[in-house]
Design a protein around this motif. Structure first.
Motif, PDB file in Angstrom:
ATOM      1  N   CYS A 157       0.899  -1.212  -0.010  1.00 43.13           N
ATOM      2  CA  CYS A 157      -0.117  -0.052   0.143  1.00 43.13           C
ATOM      3  C   CYS A 157       0.728   1.264   0.030  1.00 43.13           C
ATOM      4  O   CYS A 157       1.020   2.097   0.881  1.00 43.13           O
ATOM      5  N   GLY A 158       1.744   1.310  -0.993  1.00 40.82           N
ATOM      6  CA  GLY A 158       2.360   2.644  -1.008  1.00 40.82           C
ATOM      7  C   GLY A 158       3.984   2.256  -0.823  1.00 40.82           C
ATOM      8  O   GLY A 158       4.836   3.061  -1.027  1.00 40.82           O
ATOM      9  N   MET A 159       4.144   1.247  -0.252  1.00 41.66           N
ATOM     10  CA  MET A 159       5.505   0.668  -0.048  1.00 41.66           C
ATOM     11  C   MET A 159       5.768  -0.656  -0.363  1.00 41.66           C
ATOM     12  O   MET A 159       4.844  -1.567  -0.820  1.00 41.66           O
ATOM     13  N   ALA A 160       7.132  -1.138  -0.650  1.00 43.41           N
ATOM     14  CA  ALA A 160       7.319  -2.472  -0.988  1.00 43.41           C
ATOM     15  C   ALA A 160       6.533  -3.513   0.107  1.00 43.41           C
ATOM     16  O   ALA A 160       6.728  -3.289   1.334  1.00 43.41           O
ATOM     17  N   GLN A 161       6.261  -4.632  -0.618  1.00 41.50           N
ATOM     18  CA  GLN A 161       5.762  -5.883   0.296  1.00 41.50           C
ATOM     19  C   GLN A 161       6.871  -6.561   0.940  1.00 41.50           C
ATOM     20  O   GLN A 161       8.137  -6.733   0.089  1.00 41.50           O
ATOM     21  N   GLN A 162       7.019  -6.951   2.219  1.00 38.61           N
ATOM     22  CA  GLN A 162       8.101  -7.589   2.840  1.00 38.61           C
ATOM     23  C   GLN A 162       7.721  -8.935   3.503  1.00 38.61           C
ATOM     24  O   GLN A 162       6.684  -8.970   3.871  1.00 38.61           O
ATOM     25  N   PHE A 163       8.370 -10.031   3.107  1.00 43.31           N
ATOM     26  CA  PHE A 163       8.169 -11.196   3.592  1.00 43.31           C
ATOM     27  C   PHE A 163       9.493 -11.804   4.326  1.00 43.31           C
ATOM     28  O   PHE A 163      10.436 -12.220   3.664  1.00 43.31           O
ATOM     29  N   PHE A 164       9.529 -11.834   5.624  1.00 39.86           N
ATOM     30  CA  PHE A 164      10.534 -12.052   6.366  1.00 39.86           C
ATOM     31  C   PHE A 164      10.540 -13.587   6.715  1.00 39.86           C
ATOM     32  O   PHE A 164       9.517 -14.202   7.074  1.00 39.86           O
ATOM     33  N   ALA A 167       8.916  -7.308  -2.611  1.00 41.15           N
ATOM     34  CA  ALA A 167       8.170  -7.292  -3.808  1.00 41.15           C
ATOM     35  C   ALA A 167       7.832  -5.878  -4.085  1.00 41.15           C
ATOM     36  O   ALA A 167       7.544  -5.132  -3.046  1.00 41.15           O
ATOM     37  N   ASN A 168       7.380  -5.498  -5.110  1.00 35.48           N
ATOM     38  CA  ASN A 168       6.845  -4.167  -5.411  1.00 35.48           C
ATOM     39  C   ASN A 168       5.541  -4.146  -6.395  1.00 35.48           C
ATOM     40  O   ASN A 168       5.543  -3.294  -7.425  1.00 35.48           O
ATOM     41  N   ALA A 169       4.701  -4.778  -5.812  1.00 34.07           N
ATOM     42  CA  ALA A 169       3.268  -4.877  -6.538  1.00 34.07           C
ATOM     43  C   ALA A 169       2.448  -3.609  -6.055  1.00 34.07           C
ATOM     44  O   ALA A 169       2.362  -3.248  -4.741  1.00 34.07           O
TER      45      ALA A 169
END
Length: 208
Positions: free
Chosen positions: A146-153, A167-169
């Motif tokens: 939502c306006g920033m990169a998705q992060q999967f830690f 990711a940058n969807a």
């Protein structure tokens, strides 16, 4: 023949009675008593041990966690990081003693069944949400979007260190995820989209 039909009808009636009784029980909810200081809080997630249905935890606003050992008849309240008072979105216990809770300000770990918590937030984490730990050492937390990169830690040592897939969807947030022990595939969700991993959470891609 009449006796046979009566026996069949009797059996059917028992089945229907049992069905409707179990159905009614599954739809019945009873309010539980929450201890003073916690009863007015907003609660966001709940987890009960699959191996012990009497043991469960709930987390929510203001860094608050409550725990029951008797199926909700009684609850004990705890506070996570009184300095930050984080909003806890997700809670998960892979064992009766070791558990994790996550929210917008970070992720915390308990090693005493939820009584005390230590922060283990990954570096450079942004706006975390859901967490999932299939084992006491291996776990995942998602955030961003939502306006920033998705992060999967991902961690394989109980939060001592983390790897991250980014990711940058556009305009897609992340809320929650699940991976099963011993499986390569898992799913994450948020903002009307589903993500999938096929390599145990190392990489992720939009799925649906």
């Amino acid at each position: 023949m009449i006796k046979k039909h009566l026996n069949i009808l009797f059996i059917i009636s028992i089945v229907f009675c049992n069905y409707f009784n179990s159905s009614a029980q599954s739809q019945y909810w009873e309010k539980v008593n929450i201890p003073a200081g916690y009863s007015n809080n907003y609660w966001l997630d709940i987890f009960f041990m699959p191996s012990n249905k009497q043991l469960g935890w709930i987390c929510g606003y203001n860094g608050k966690v409550i725990k029951t050992i008797d199926g909700g008849a009684n609850w004990t309240g705890y506070n996570v990081d009184l300095g930050k008072n984080p909003m806890l979105e997700s809670i998960h216990f892979p064992s009766v003693s070791i558990g994790y809770a996550s929210g917008s300000q970070g992720i915390w770990k308990s090693q005493d069944g939820g009584a005390t918590w230590a922060e283990i937030t990954p570096a450079a984490a942004n706006n975390l949400w859901g967490c999932y730990f299939p084992t006491i050492d291996t776990g995942f937390v998602v955030g961003g979007g939502c306006g920033m990169a998705q992060q999967f830690f991902k961690t394989t040592n109980g939060g001592i260190s983390w790897t991250v897939f980014t990711a940058n969807a556009p305009n897609i947030g992340l809320c929650d995820l699940i991976l099963e022990p011993g499986k390569d595939t898992g799913y994450a969700s948020g903002s009307g989209h589903i993500w999938r991993t096929i390599d145990k959470g190392t990489t992720w891609a939009l799925f649906s």
